[in-house]
Design a protein around this motif. Sequence first.
Motif, PDB file in Angstrom:
ATOM      1  N   VAL A 135       0.852  -1.190   0.000  1.00 47.87           N
ATOM      2  CA  VAL A 135       0.000   0.000   0.000  1.00 47.87           C
ATOM      3  C   VAL A 135       0.889   1.243   0.000  1.00 47.87           C
ATOM      4  CG1 VAL A 135      -1.767   1.302   1.256  1.00 47.87           C
ATOM      5  CG2 VAL A 135      -1.809  -1.200   1.292  1.00 47.87           C
ATOM      6  N   ASP A 136       0.604   2.186  -0.891  1.00 42.65           N
ATOM      7  CA  ASP A 136       1.251   3.499  -0.864  1.00 42.65           C
ATOM      8  C   ASP A 136       0.364   4.455  -0.087  1.00 42.65           C
ATOM      9  OD1 ASP A 136       3.456   4.424  -3.456  1.00 42.65           O
ATOM     10  OD2 ASP A 136       2.943   2.347  -2.999  1.00 42.65           O
ATOM     11  N   LEU A 137       0.972   5.322   0.721  1.00 41.96           N
ATOM     12  CA  LEU A 137       0.233   6.331   1.479  1.00 41.96           C
ATOM     13  C   LEU A 137       0.717   7.709   1.053  1.00 41.96           C
ATOM     14  CD1 LEU A 137       0.415   4.709   5.045  1.00 41.96           C
ATOM     15  CD2 LEU A 137      -1.524   4.637   3.451  1.00 41.96           C
ATOM     16  N   LEU A 138      -0.205   8.513   0.529  1.00 42.54           N
ATOM     17  CA  LEU A 138       0.110   9.869   0.084  1.00 42.54           C
ATOM     18  C   LEU A 138      -0.496  10.868   1.048  1.00 42.54           C
ATOM     19  CD1 LEU A 138       1.146  11.889  -2.113  1.00 42.54           C
ATOM     20  CD2 LEU A 138      -1.142  11.681  -3.154  1.00 42.54           C
ATOM     21  N   MET A 139       0.340  11.750   1.599  1.00 38.18           N
ATOM     22  CA  MET A 139      -0.167  12.750   2.543  1.00 38.18           C
ATOM     23  C   MET A 139       0.737  13.971   2.565  1.00 38.18           C
ATOM     24  SD  MET A 139       2.212  10.835   4.256  1.00 38.18           S
ATOM     25  CE  MET A 139       1.288   9.339   4.538  1.00 38.18           C
ATOM     26  N   HIS A 140       0.208  15.067   3.121  1.00 34.30           N
ATOM     27  CA  HIS A 140       1.021  16.221   3.479  1.00 34.30           C
ATOM     28  C   HIS A 140       1.511  16.014   4.910  1.00 34.30           C
ATOM     29  CE1 HIS A 140       0.294  18.679  -0.028  1.00 34.30           C
ATOM     30  NE2 HIS A 140      -1.001  18.462   0.053  1.00 34.30           N
ATOM     31  N   SER A 141       2.589  16.680   5.262  1.00 32.97           N
ATOM     32  CA  SER A 141       3.145  16.506   6.607  1.00 32.97           C
ATOM     33  C   SER A 141       2.149  16.899   7.692  1.00 32.97           C
ATOM     34  CB  SER A 141       4.431  17.316   6.753  1.00 32.97           C
ATOM     35  OG  SER A 141       4.190  18.699   6.548  1.00 32.97           O
ATOM     36  N   SER A 142       1.246  17.835   7.399  1.00 34.27           N
ATOM     37  CA  SER A 142       0.247  18.244   8.389  1.00 34.27           C
ATOM     38  C   SER A 142      -0.733  17.134   8.715  1.00 34.27           C
ATOM     39  CB  SER A 142      -0.525  19.469   7.879  1.00 34.27           C
ATOM     40  OG  SER A 142      -1.219  19.151   6.682  1.00 34.27           O
ATOM     41  N   GLN A 143      -0.779  16.096   7.879  1.00 36.77           N
ATOM     42  CA  GLN A 143      -1.706  14.979   8.074  1.00 36.77           C
ATOM     43  C   GLN A 143      -1.051  13.787   8.777  1.00 36.77           C
ATOM     44  OE1 GLN A 143      -2.586  14.806   3.822  1.00 36.77           O
ATOM     45  NE2 GLN A 143      -4.680  15.477   4.215  1.00 36.77           N
ATOM     46  N   LEU A 144       0.206  13.927   9.144  1.00 39.32           N
ATOM     47  CA  LEU A 144       0.907  12.818   9.796  1.00 39.32           C
ATOM     48  C   LEU A 144       0.251  12.347  11.096  1.00 39.32           C
ATOM     49  CD1 LEU A 144       4.634  13.710   9.064  1.00 39.32           C
ATOM     50  CD2 LEU A 144       3.444  11.609   8.412  1.00 39.32           C
ATOM     51  N   PRO A 145      -0.362  13.225  11.907  1.00 42.10           N
ATOM     52  CA  PRO A 145      -1.044  12.713  13.106  1.00 42.10           C
ATOM     53  C   PRO A 145      -2.102  11.661  12.783  1.00 42.10           C
ATOM     54  CG  PRO A 145      -0.723  15.067  13.321  1.00 42.10           C
ATOM     55  CD  PRO A 145      -0.328  14.710  11.912  1.00 42.10           C
ATOM     56  N   SER A 146      -2.840  11.866  11.693  1.00 38.87           N
ATOM     57  CA  SER A 146      -3.854  10.879  11.299  1.00 38.87           C
ATOM     58  C   SER A 146      -3.203   9.600  10.809  1.00 38.87           C
ATOM     59  CB  SER A 146      -4.766  11.465  10.207  1.00 38.87           C
ATOM     60  OG  SER A 146      -5.486  12.575  10.694  1.00 38.87           O
ATOM     61  N   VAL A 147      -2.071   9.722  10.127  1.00 38.60           N
ATOM     62  CA  VAL A 147      -1.355   8.541   9.651  1.00 38.60           C
ATOM     63  C   VAL A 147      -0.828   7.730  10.827  1.00 38.60           C
ATOM     64  CG1 VAL A 147       0.611   7.725   8.285  1.00 38.60           C
ATOM     65  CG2 VAL A 147      -0.767   9.660   7.472  1.00 38.60           C
ATOM     66  N   LEU A 148      -0.355   8.407  11.851  1.00 42.67           N
ATOM     67  CA  LEU A 148       0.110   7.701  13.049  1.00 42.67           C
ATOM     68  C   LEU A 148      -1.040   6.966  13.742  1.00 42.67           C
ATOM     69  CD1 LEU A 148       2.601  10.383  14.351  1.00 42.67           C
ATOM     70  CD2 LEU A 148       3.184   8.030  13.709  1.00 42.67           C
ATOM     71  N   LYS A 149      -2.201   7.578  13.774  1.00 42.03           N
ATOM     72  CA  LYS A 149      -3.375   6.890  14.328  1.00 42.03           C
ATOM     73  C   LYS A 149      -3.717   5.661  13.483  1.00 42.03           C
ATOM     74  CE  LYS A 149      -5.537  11.186  16.013  1.00 42.03           C
ATOM     75  NZ  LYS A 149      -6.675  12.114  15.762  1.00 42.03           N
ATOM     76  N   LEU A 150      -3.578   5.794  12.166  1.00 43.93           N
ATOM     77  CA  LEU A 150      -3.854   4.682  11.264  1.00 43.93           C
ATOM     78  C   LEU A 150      -2.907   3.510  11.544  1.00 43.93           C
ATOM     79  CD1 LEU A 150      -5.056   3.336   8.707  1.00 43.93           C
ATOM     80  CD2 LEU A 150      -3.364   4.621   7.374  1.00 43.93           C
ATOM     81  N   LEU A 151      -1.631   3.811  11.724  1.00 45.04           N
ATOM     82  CA  LEU A 151      -0.667   2.742  11.959  1.00 45.04           C
ATOM     83  C   LEU A 151      -0.886   2.063  13.306  1.00 45.04           C
ATOM     84  CD1 LEU A 151       2.597   4.281  10.474  1.00 45.04           C
ATOM     85  CD2 LEU A 151       0.938   2.761   9.395  1.00 45.04           C
ATOM     86  N   LYS A 152      -1.380   2.812  14.280  1.00 44.79           N
ATOM     87  CA  LYS A 152      -1.715   2.194  15.568  1.00 44.79           C
ATOM     88  C   LYS A 152      -2.910   1.261  15.424  1.00 44.79           C
ATOM     89  CE  LYS A 152       0.217   5.909  18.389  1.00 44.79           C
ATOM     90  NZ  LYS A 152      -0.053   7.099  19.229  1.00 44.79           N
ATOM     91  N   ALA A 153      -3.837   1.627  14.526  1.00 45.03           N
ATOM     92  CA  ALA A 153      -5.025   0.796  14.298  1.00 45.03           C
ATOM     93  C   ALA A 153      -4.712  -0.411  13.413  1.00 45.03           C
ATOM     94  CB  ALA A 153      -6.137   1.632  13.659  1.00 45.03           C
ATOM     95  N   VAL A 154      -3.721  -0.247  12.519  1.00 45.06           N
ATOM     96  CA  VAL A 154      -3.337  -1.336  11.603  1.00 45.06           C
ATOM     97  C   VAL A 154      -1.812  -1.476  11.656  1.00 45.06           C
ATOM     98  CG1 VAL A 154      -3.698  -2.294   9.287  1.00 45.06           C
ATOM     99  CG2 VAL A 154      -5.208  -0.481  10.113  1.00 45.06           C
TER     100      VAL A 154
END
Length: 281
Positions: A135-154
């Motif tokens: 899976v590729d994940l595309l985001m801006h750095s301001s969205q990293l908090p949500s990505v960290l929550k995602l990785l904790k969930a998966v």
Amino acid sequence: MRVDAHQHYWKLERGDYGWISPEMKAIYKDFGPADLLRHLTDNGIDKTIVVQAAPTLRDTEFMLELAASNESIAGIVGWLDLHSPNYLEQFQTFRKHPSFVGFRVMIQEMENADEVLEPEVIEALRHFAGIGFPVDLLMHSSQLPSVLKLLKAVPGLHAVIDHIAKPDIAAGQWQPWAEQMEEIASYPGIYCKLSGMVTEADHRAWQPEQLTPYIRHTLDLFGPERVMFGSDWPVCLLAASYDQVVRTLDEALPKTWGEREKAALFGGNALRFYKLEHLQR
């Protein structure tokens, strides 16, 4: 084998590239494999991973058609509608094609990055984590908090962060990007693409030394086994040529890096991540 792990092709008449506008003169035209071939040859690149440029199933179909007739394409990273109840049917259809090696989640385009935490998306990503599908994940750095929550969930997700998560290099942004990337790198299944950096810098006035701290920090965090070179061509043309992108990364590498580390960055890691090791035989 040298691999460009992130580039695009598009045909504007298809009409689903909402982000490409006439003001982007350098890229407001069609790009196909014939346009890239000389740059690959000049830089000793054998294969590429073509990544979706539109959040549509038609875009994935378009890329798969290109892959069927172009030997330079090692794999396609497409798009799936994870909000759709039939996302697995979409996946199984695409998976019939041997060149379909991954899909991308476009967090960058979400009005609220926490949309990636919606139950149906988490359920889908847990399924793909379970089968180890890339899976590729595309985001801006301001969205990293949500990505960290995602990785904790998966936590078992087999994923790669595109474009070092797009810190605002033009403004010299360092924190909280640097610390958040350190936390992301603590997940062993997460890789990072050293791509898309020139377009996060000042398009007209960027200097290679401005990118070096970001490159070195990413290498320190993910190590030589979880990083990949990606040109982000033709998007990179907004700020730099293909040759400049390759040269800037190459010159920023630590002096302690030898041929083994460089071979991993410029190909081996991408082939392993996208499960294409057979191409090296």
